[in-house]
Design a protein around this motif. Structure first.
Motif, PDB file in Angstrom:
ATOM      1  N   ARG A  26       0.880  -1.202   0.046  1.00  0.00           N
ATOM      2  CA  ARG A  26      -0.047   0.037  -0.123  1.00  0.00           C
ATOM      3  C   ARG A  26       0.916   1.460  -0.117  1.00  0.00           C
ATOM      4  NH1 ARG A  26      -2.321  -0.356   4.691  1.00  0.00           N
ATOM      5  NH2 ARG A  26      -3.729  -1.919   4.039  1.00  0.00           N
ATOM      6  N   PHE A  27       2.008   1.374   0.747  1.00  0.00           N
ATOM      7  CA  PHE A  27       2.864   2.533   0.850  1.00  0.00           C
ATOM      8  C   PHE A  27       3.812   2.597  -0.443  1.00  0.00           C
ATOM      9  CE2 PHE A  27       1.258   1.781   5.225  1.00  0.00           C
ATOM     10  CZ  PHE A  27       0.847   3.143   5.365  1.00  0.00           C
ATOM     11  N   LEU A  28       3.955   1.387  -1.221  1.00  0.00           N
ATOM     12  CA  LEU A  28       4.901   1.361  -2.129  1.00  0.00           C
ATOM     13  C   LEU A  28       4.922   2.499  -2.996  1.00  0.00           C
ATOM     14  CD1 LEU A  28       7.540   0.055  -3.434  1.00  0.00           C
ATOM     15  CD2 LEU A  28       5.968  -1.493  -4.726  1.00  0.00           C
ATOM     16  N   LEU A  32       7.704   5.334  -4.247  1.00  0.00           N
ATOM     17  CA  LEU A  32       8.308   5.734  -5.476  1.00  0.00           C
ATOM     18  C   LEU A  32       8.079   7.029  -5.844  1.00  0.00           C
ATOM     19  CD1 LEU A  32       6.970   2.578  -7.344  1.00  0.00           C
ATOM     20  CD2 LEU A  32       9.207   2.990  -6.648  1.00  0.00           C
ATOM     21  N   LEU A  33       7.177   7.923  -5.207  1.00  0.00           N
ATOM     22  CA  LEU A  33       6.922   9.340  -5.663  1.00  0.00           C
ATOM     23  C   LEU A  33       7.895  10.190  -4.842  1.00  0.00           C
ATOM     24  CD1 LEU A  33       3.024   9.494  -5.502  1.00  0.00           C
ATOM     25  CD2 LEU A  33       4.856   9.603  -7.574  1.00  0.00           C
ATOM     26  N   LEU A  34       8.484   9.700  -3.584  1.00  0.00           N
ATOM     27  CA  LEU A  34       9.453  10.511  -2.847  1.00  0.00           C
ATOM     28  C   LEU A  34      10.512  11.211  -3.564  1.00  0.00           C
ATOM     29  CD1 LEU A  34       9.944   8.548   0.524  1.00  0.00           C
ATOM     30  CD2 LEU A  34       8.653  10.832   0.146  1.00  0.00           C
ATOM     31  N   ALA A  37       8.973  13.960  -5.685  1.00  0.00           N
ATOM     32  CA  ALA A  37       8.338  15.018  -4.667  1.00  0.00           C
ATOM     33  C   ALA A  37       9.283  16.003  -3.977  1.00  0.00           C
ATOM     34  CB  ALA A  37       7.536  14.374  -3.786  1.00  0.00           C
ATOM     35  N   ALA A  38      10.442  15.453  -3.509  1.00  0.00           N
ATOM     36  CA  ALA A  38      11.750  16.049  -2.890  1.00  0.00           C
ATOM     37  C   ALA A  38      12.172  16.991  -4.106  1.00  0.00           C
ATOM     38  CB  ALA A  38      12.654  14.947  -2.488  1.00  0.00           C
ATOM     39  N   TRP A  39      12.316  16.363  -5.220  1.00  0.00           N
ATOM     40  CA  TRP A  39      12.944  17.513  -6.327  1.00  0.00           C
ATOM     41  C   TRP A  39      12.063  18.579  -6.622  1.00  0.00           C
ATOM     42  CZ3 TRP A  39      17.286  17.313  -9.389  1.00  0.00           C
ATOM     43  CH2 TRP A  39      17.210  18.220 -10.482  1.00  0.00           C
TER      44      TRP A  39
END
Length: 303
Positions: A26-28, A32-34, A37-39
């Motif tokens: 569920r959290f995968l 993968l978006l991290l 999103a950080a960029w």
């Protein structure tokens, strides 16, 4: 007795329960978006917040004495009142360049998608090949082509399309021509993608129903190519409106666009509040144009 004796046959002792596996899965997607999103946070959101703060600095400050955040919202109307002609000129030049690009780009995209045959890939390479060269180098090349002593101006003078003392460089024509050339691939490629998917049987059916080529284009080809047309016009118009290289190299201060004013505010006059305010006004104007355009053109297959 060994603990393995209590493990049912066919189930590993180290295997996590199904609920734990579902929890990890569920959290995968979020993991993968991290990175993306950080960029965006570091290189888009935070600079945008800093730019917004700079637009509200006390305009009486300076780089040497420092700026104070006084929430000076008056920077916005002051900047607009001082440089509204550059705003109008920017959108006017971009609109003229867009019209020229459509007149050239739509037939080109249609020819590549529907008529090129085995030459399709080569023609696509020719469309994108100029982008392999620096934007600055391409614009400087146009400065050479349009120079007063260049061959192009000489030919126009010889055939009496240009007065003996006429010139093309340092005119609005040169700026619009540079915008058209530099951003044309951004219009052609989305158009090609839409026209390449066009079912030719629909055109044959229109012909069987006694539709003229013009009517078939208006009722079949153009509506089916609208997603690419809308995307291409946006990809062309947005960067062309904020461009400043073409006006800087191919024009004079009389042809300067709002991008030139923003560049001067940050790098020459060091007037950060005005430069930031102009940047936000430009973004707001572009968002308004895009919103109205998409509402009128439709976004079902574009967004």
């Amino acid at each position: 007795m060994s603990a393995l004796a209590h493990v049912p046959t066919g189930q590993s002792a180290a295997a996590p329960p199904p609920s734990a596996r579902r929890g990890r899965h569920r959290f995968l997607p979020y993991l993968l978006l991290l990175p993306g999103a950080a960029w965006l946070l570091l290189f888009f959101a935070l600079p945008l917040v800093q730019l917004a703060a700079a637009s509200l600095y006390d305009p009486s400050g300076s780089l040497s004495t420092g700026y104070a955040l006084t929430f000076a919202f008056g920077n916005y109307p002051d900047a607009l009142a001082a440089y509204w002609p550059q705003f109008v000129r920017s959108f006017g030049y971009a609109a003229l360049a867009l019209v020229l690009a459509l007149l050239m780009g739509y037939p080109l995209a249609y020819a590549i998608a529907q008529k090129a045959g085995r030459w399709k890939n080569l023609l696509l390479v020719c469309v994108v090949a100029p982008m392999f060269t620096s934007f600055l180098v391409r614009t400087l090349a146009w400065k050479t082509i349009l120079s007063d002593n260049g061959w192009f101006v000489g030919v126009l003078r010889d055939v009496h399309l240009l007065a003996p003392d006429g010139r093309l460089l340092a005119t609005p024509f040169a700026v619009v021509l540079g915008l058209t050339y530099n951003f044309l691939p951004f219009l052609v490629l989305p158009l090609y993608a839409s026209l390449e998917r066009l079912d030719r049987r629909l055109l044959e059916a229109a012909s069987d129903l006694y539709a003229s080529p013009v009517r078939a284009f208006r009722r079949v080809t153009l509506p089916l190519s609208m997603p690419g047309l809308v995307a291409g016009t946006l990809l062309f118009f947005i960067p062309a409106s904020g461009d400043y290289i073409n006006a800087e190299l191919l024009g004079t201060p009389n042809e300067y666009m709002i991008g030139n004013v923003i560049d001067s505010a940050f790098l020459v006059r060091l007037d950060y509040p005005q430069g930031a305010a102009l940047s936000f006004l430009l973004m707001a104007a572009m968002l308004a144009v895009v919103f109205v355009y998409l509402r009128r053109a439709g976004t079902e297959e574009v967004l």
